[in-house]
Design an enzyme around this catalytic site. Structure first.
Site, PDB file in Angstrom:
ATOM      1  N   LYS A 289      13.103  12.513  17.241  1.00 37.43           N
ATOM      2  CA  LYS A 289      14.050  11.393  17.170  1.00 37.43           C
ATOM      3  C   LYS A 289      15.328  11.763  17.910  1.00 37.43           C
ATOM      4  CE  LYS A 289      14.528   8.741  13.582  1.00 37.43           C
ATOM      5  NZ  LYS A 289      14.767   8.176  12.236  1.00 37.43           N
ATOM      6  N   GLU A 375       6.512   0.498  -1.830  1.00 33.88           N
ATOM      7  CA  GLU A 375       7.184  -0.312  -2.839  1.00 33.88           C
ATOM      8  C   GLU A 375       6.265  -0.683  -4.000  1.00 33.88           C
ATOM      9  OE1 GLU A 375       9.352  -0.767   1.005  1.00 33.88           O
ATOM     10  OE2 GLU A 375       7.243  -0.966   0.412  1.00 33.88           O
ATOM     11  N   ARG A 403       7.273  -6.984  -1.003  1.00 27.04           N
ATOM     12  CA  ARG A 403       6.010  -6.271  -0.757  1.00 27.04           C
ATOM     13  C   ARG A 403       5.329  -5.848  -2.059  1.00 27.04           C
ATOM     14  NH1 ARG A 403       6.195  -3.549   4.503  1.00 27.04           N
ATOM     15  NH2 ARG A 403       5.529  -1.597   3.588  1.00 27.04           N
TER      16      ARG A 403
END
Length: 644
Positions: A289, A375, A403
């Site tokens: 990243k 979730e 979700r």
């Protein structure tokens, strides 16, 4: 030099590339230069607009390689989440608009079908890419079309069960599905080097696959036990050399790890996989990243999402000082509750800093749980904790709690378990747009039996609601609060335990009653002043609760006021619907009472500045005034014309 003054980078090769077909005309030897120019262009653009930075920088070479090797858009490329797709947008005809990212009328910060044919699927929530790419692959297979489905998914997104559900079904696509696992954080592979790159090229090459296919056909002629042994030997040998046994068990041919920044390694592997006759394939690509921009490499979390910044120093534009954010107020309040009560614990789904739970975790590491992008698990895990006597706070953004709706219903509400839902980013969210707006939580929670649903009007109310939730053991309870900073009210030294289902009068009048839920209270108070100036005495109530309603307060206001207006930053089916249902059930409208509801419009609002979004939604003070006057059949001239 500020971000707006930074000169545009020199990009002579990138200037020749408008679409991927232009890219494919370049010799392989020039792709390194193109990638460097693409990275510089992305840094310059995000420096002016803000947005997601680190993830996009990490996939620059991968983006170049994919569009170089595959026939996009016929090969359907799906970027999981989509926040890393800025380089992809630059290479697919949108470079001239890249400096409009996340601005009103500009490019979305995520992939979006209406934006380009190179965005075949809209993504902004995690772990959907493999399912979507599988759908594209199977559709092409059924239609006899050559296109493949390609999913680029980050290692963090692989923590969600949906990714594995899709992979378990991937065999139906045959060789038309390619999954590229972008491993930039979890370090699930051995160090990448020349040997691993060589092995990846070897096992994805035609000679190896041809030999493997031949040996596989021969092994089928062996007696059953010997055939199984031969198959296991192949899998074991490649698993020992390269890893990937889990993916093999799911039916994928595993290739990797591959250095995602080395085009000489990456392109031959992609070409081999593109031409392979094998079934679904997973390519394990290791990236960093923030690659190529020192500040982002040094602080990947800080530069994941950025404000406008100086591209030379990396210094981000600081927001003006002001009240603390709602997220920080919640975090501080929850820490206070945990200090008082050892049964208080906190769960987040891969958003510890976004929800403020990183601070909680630093103080109470044994009572803080980051379950990853999961979730559904987070909610049921919280339900188990609650059933065993703990007081769990499940801190999830409104848009992500969607979700886990089945778990909210089945595992929490039906069993009446006291899970506390701290719902961050409730309401409109500005630059993140429709995919991240918290528009529906009141509607989808207040419709459930046993639930208590609160909305904080300001940061002091948020402290009270956190305390109230901590002490509430009679069933599930939720409280919502927005993105951004509070209003500047003083925070209470000692939190108050609110009476469940009771609102408050914050301004007394006699003709018009404004019933507010949440942070539109400030606009309701402004509207009340404007209505008073027109001779329309106005009451403002902060209902605090969408469920249970303060029926006594509402009934009293309906009996004593000519117009009642509900105001909420949520979708149809929320507070307004509950108030109207109550009024209808009790016949309160029979005497000519005028009731109006103000809510978010029945559409998905595009990204824009918060002020403009509220104007579109017609939820600012002038819109409240207009609604009241329309209900009274007044026009902008005031009450005198109506009386005439």
């Amino acid at each position: 030099m500020t971000a707006s003054q930074a000169p545009a980078p020199a990009t002579p090769l990138l200037d020749t590339v408008t679409l991927p077909q232009d890219l494919r005309k370049l010799p392989v030897g020039q792709l390194r230069q193109l990638a460097d120019e693409l990275r510089a262009e992305m840094i310059a653009a995000v420096g002016q607009t803000g947005g997601h930075l680190g993830s996009g920088l990490g996939v620059v070479e991968l983006t170049v390689a994919i569009h170089y090797v595959f026939n996009t858009p016929d090969d359907r490329l799906v970027w999981d989440v989509g926040h890393q797709a800025y380089p992809h947008k630059i290479l697919t005809g949108r470079r001239d608009r890249i400096r409009t990212l996340r601005q009103g009328g500009g490019l979305s910060g995520f992939t979006k079908r209406s934006e380009s044919e190179y965005d075949p699927f809209g993504t902004a929530h995690s772990s959907t890419s493999i399912s979507a790419a599988l759908g594209f692959a199977v559709a092409n297979k059924l239609a006899g079309q050559p296109g493949k489905g390609i999913a680029v998914i980050g290692d963090g997104a692989m923590s969600a069960g949906m990714a594995y559900e899709a992979m378990n079904n991937a065999h139906v696509a045959g060789n038309r599905l390619i999954v590229i696992l972008n491993d930039n954080d979890m370090s699930i592979a051995p160090p990448v080097g020349g040997l691993s790159a060589y092995l990846a090229r070897l096992v994805s090459s035609r000679p190896f696959l041809g030999l493997r296919d031949t040996l596989r056909r021969l092994s089928r002629r062996l007696p059953g036990p010997l055939h199984k042994a031969a198959k296991k030997t192949d899998e074991f040998a490649r698993g020992m050399a390269m890893g990937g046994t889990l993916f093999e068990e799911l039916g994928f041919y595993y290739v990797g790890p591959v250095d995602g920044h080395n085009l000489e390694h990456l392109i031959p592997v992609l070409e081999n996989v593109r031409d392979a006759a094998e079934g679904p394939c997973l390519i394990h690509v290791v990236t960093k990243k923030g690659k190529g921009y020192a500040p982002a490499e040094a602080a990947a979390d800080k530069y994941h999402g950025v404000q406008k910044f100086d591209i030379i120093t990396g210094e981000q534009v600081k927001s003006a000082g002001g009240p603390p954010s709602y997220t920080n107020v919640f975090a501080q309040a929850l820490v206070a509750e945990a200090e008082r009560d050892p049964t208080v614990c906190a769960i987040t789904a891969a958003m510890p800093s976004g929800t403020g739970l990183d601070r909680f975790a630093s103080l109470f590491p044994d009572r803080a749980f980051d379950v990853g992008i999961a979730e559904q698990h987070a909610v049921t895990f919280a339900a188990g904790l609650a059933a065993q006597g703990m007081r769990p706070f499940c801190a999830i953004y409104s848009t992500f709690l969607q979700r886990a709706y089945d778990q909210v219903v089945h595992d929490v509400a039906i069993q009446n378990l006291p899970v506390r839902f701290a719902i961050d980013r409730a309401g409109l969210v500005g630059a993140d747009g429709a995919t991240h707006a918290g528009s529906f939580d009141v509607t989808y929670l207040a419709s459930l039996p046993n639930f208590v649903v609160m909305a904080a009007a300001d940061e002091a109310e948020l402290v009270h609601m956190t305390h109230t939730a901590a002490l509430y053991d009679s069933g599930p309870i939720a409280f919502r609060y927005p993105r951004g900073n509070g209003t500047g009210v003083p925070l209470p030294a000692v939190p108050e335990r609110l009476e469940i289902g009771k609102g408050r009068i914050v301004r007394q009048g006699s003709k018009v009653a404004l019933l507010s839920l949440g942070t539109r209270l400030a606009e309701a108070l402004k509207a009340a002043e404007q209505l008073d100036a027109r001779g329309l005495s106005t009451t403002v109530a902060d209902l605090r609760f969408a469920k249970p309603l303060d029926e006594d307060l509402i009934r009293r206001l309906m009996a004593t006021h000519e117009v009642v207006v509900t105001i909420e930053e949520g979708s149809i089916g929320g507070l307004g619907a509950h108030v109207l249902t109550m009024a209808s059930d009790e016949g309160l409208t029979d005497a000519g009472l005028k009731i109006r509801t103000m809510r978010l419009p029945d559409l998905f609002q595009d990204h824009d500045s918060p002020d403009k979004q509220y104007d579109v939604a017609r939820l600012n003070a002038p819109h409240v005034v207009e609604t009241v006057l329309a209900a009274l059949r007044h026009n902008s001239a005031g009450v005198e014309e109506a009386r005439a």
